[in-house]
Design a protein around this motif. Sequence first.
Motif, short mmCIF file in Angstrom:
data_model
loop_
_atom_site.label_atom_id
_atom_site.label_comp_id
_atom_site.label_asym_id
_atom_site.label_seq_id
_atom_site.Cartn_x
_atom_site.Cartn_y
_atom_site.Cartn_z
N VAL A 74 -2.50 -7.19 6.24
CA VAL A 74 -1.93 -6.95 7.57
C VAL A 74 -1.83 -5.47 7.93
CG1 VAL A 74 -0.67 -9.14 7.53
CG2 VAL A 74 0.50 -7.03 6.86
N ILE A 75 -2.02 -4.60 6.96
CA ILE A 75 -2.02 -3.13 7.09
C ILE A 75 -0.66 -2.55 7.42
CG2 ILE A 75 -3.10 -1.11 8.19
CD1 ILE A 75 -4.99 -2.89 6.44
N ASP A 76 0.02 -3.08 8.40
CA ASP A 76 1.28 -2.51 8.88
C ASP A 76 2.44 -2.76 7.90
OD1 ASP A 76 2.72 -1.30 11.28
OD2 ASP A 76 3.88 -3.14 10.93
N HIS A 77 3.18 -1.69 7.59
CA HIS A 77 4.29 -1.76 6.63
C HIS A 77 5.38 -2.74 7.09
CE1 HIS A 77 7.55 -0.56 3.99
NE2 HIS A 77 8.26 -0.24 5.05
N GLU A 78 5.79 -2.64 8.35
CA GLU A 78 6.87 -3.51 8.84
C GLU A 78 6.46 -4.98 8.80
OE1 GLU A 78 6.01 -0.67 10.58
OE2 GLU A 78 7.77 0.49 10.00
N ASP A 79 5.23 -5.25 9.22
CA ASP A 79 4.73 -6.63 9.16
C ASP A 79 4.70 -7.13 7.73
OD1 ASP A 79 4.37 -6.64 11.93
OD2 ASP A 79 2.23 -6.15 11.80
N ALA A 80 4.25 -6.28 6.81
CA ALA A 80 4.20 -6.68 5.39
C ALA A 80 5.60 -6.96 4.86
CB ALA A 80 3.51 -5.60 4.56
N ASP A 81 6.54 -6.10 5.18
CA ASP A 81 7.93 -6.32 4.74
C ASP A 81 8.46 -7.66 5.26
OD1 ASP A 81 8.54 -4.23 3.08
OD2 ASP A 81 9.60 -3.06 4.60
N ASP A 82 8.23 -7.93 6.54
CA ASP A 82 8.69 -9.20 7.12
C ASP A 82 8.05 -10.39 6.43
OD1 ASP A 82 10.22 -7.77 8.92
OD2 ASP A 82 8.84 -8.04 10.61
N LEU A 83 6.75 -10.29 6.17
CA LEU A 83 6.06 -11.40 5.53
C LEU A 83 6.50 -11.61 4.09
CD1 LEU A 83 2.51 -10.92 7.06
CD2 LEU A 83 4.07 -12.82 7.46
N VAL A 84 6.79 -10.53 3.38
CA VAL A 84 7.30 -10.67 2.01
C VAL A 84 8.63 -11.43 2.04
CG1 VAL A 84 8.28 -9.41 0.05
CG2 VAL A 84 6.12 -8.67 1.03
#
Length: 179
Positions: free
Chosen positions: A39-49
Amino acid sequence: MEDQEIVKRLKNGEGRDHAFRLLVEKYQERMYWHIRKMVIDHEDADDLVQDVFVKVWKGIDRFREDSNLYTWLYRIATNECLTFLNKKKRRFFLPIGRNEGELELKLESDALISGDEVSMRLQKALLKLPDKQRLVFNMRYFDEIAYEDMARITDTSVGALKASYHHAVKKIEEFIREH
């Protein structure tokens, strides 16, 4: 604590909170980078984790233990990534090229991603791949996951995964030659 013990404690309730904390500590970084590469984006990755671990918490009783715990976690994370990327494409009605451009800008401005020229060209090449080819390439090249484990994670045949990886490598090589 071994994965089997963590699962046992999560399922029977004895020390469930502690076992869950251990599970998160053990796999959070691996899940983050697996998701982040998609997803590349840090915030999106954090949310998905967070979404992945919520699903694990709620669904641990459905884990049949016929595969490794990390395989199950990767499968959940992979499905979350693909669902997120599909929703994002539909929500913004972005042609694939515009979505790649947005991700490329995020990639270039991100301090957590190595900025050397070769690594940046590889990352840009990965953005050009279809989501599933990028997923297979990331799992094989970066995470060094065996094709048999990838097959269980993605519910895809080993042959199809090898073909996806081969096509991804060819597209990456072509992109790097041209750029």
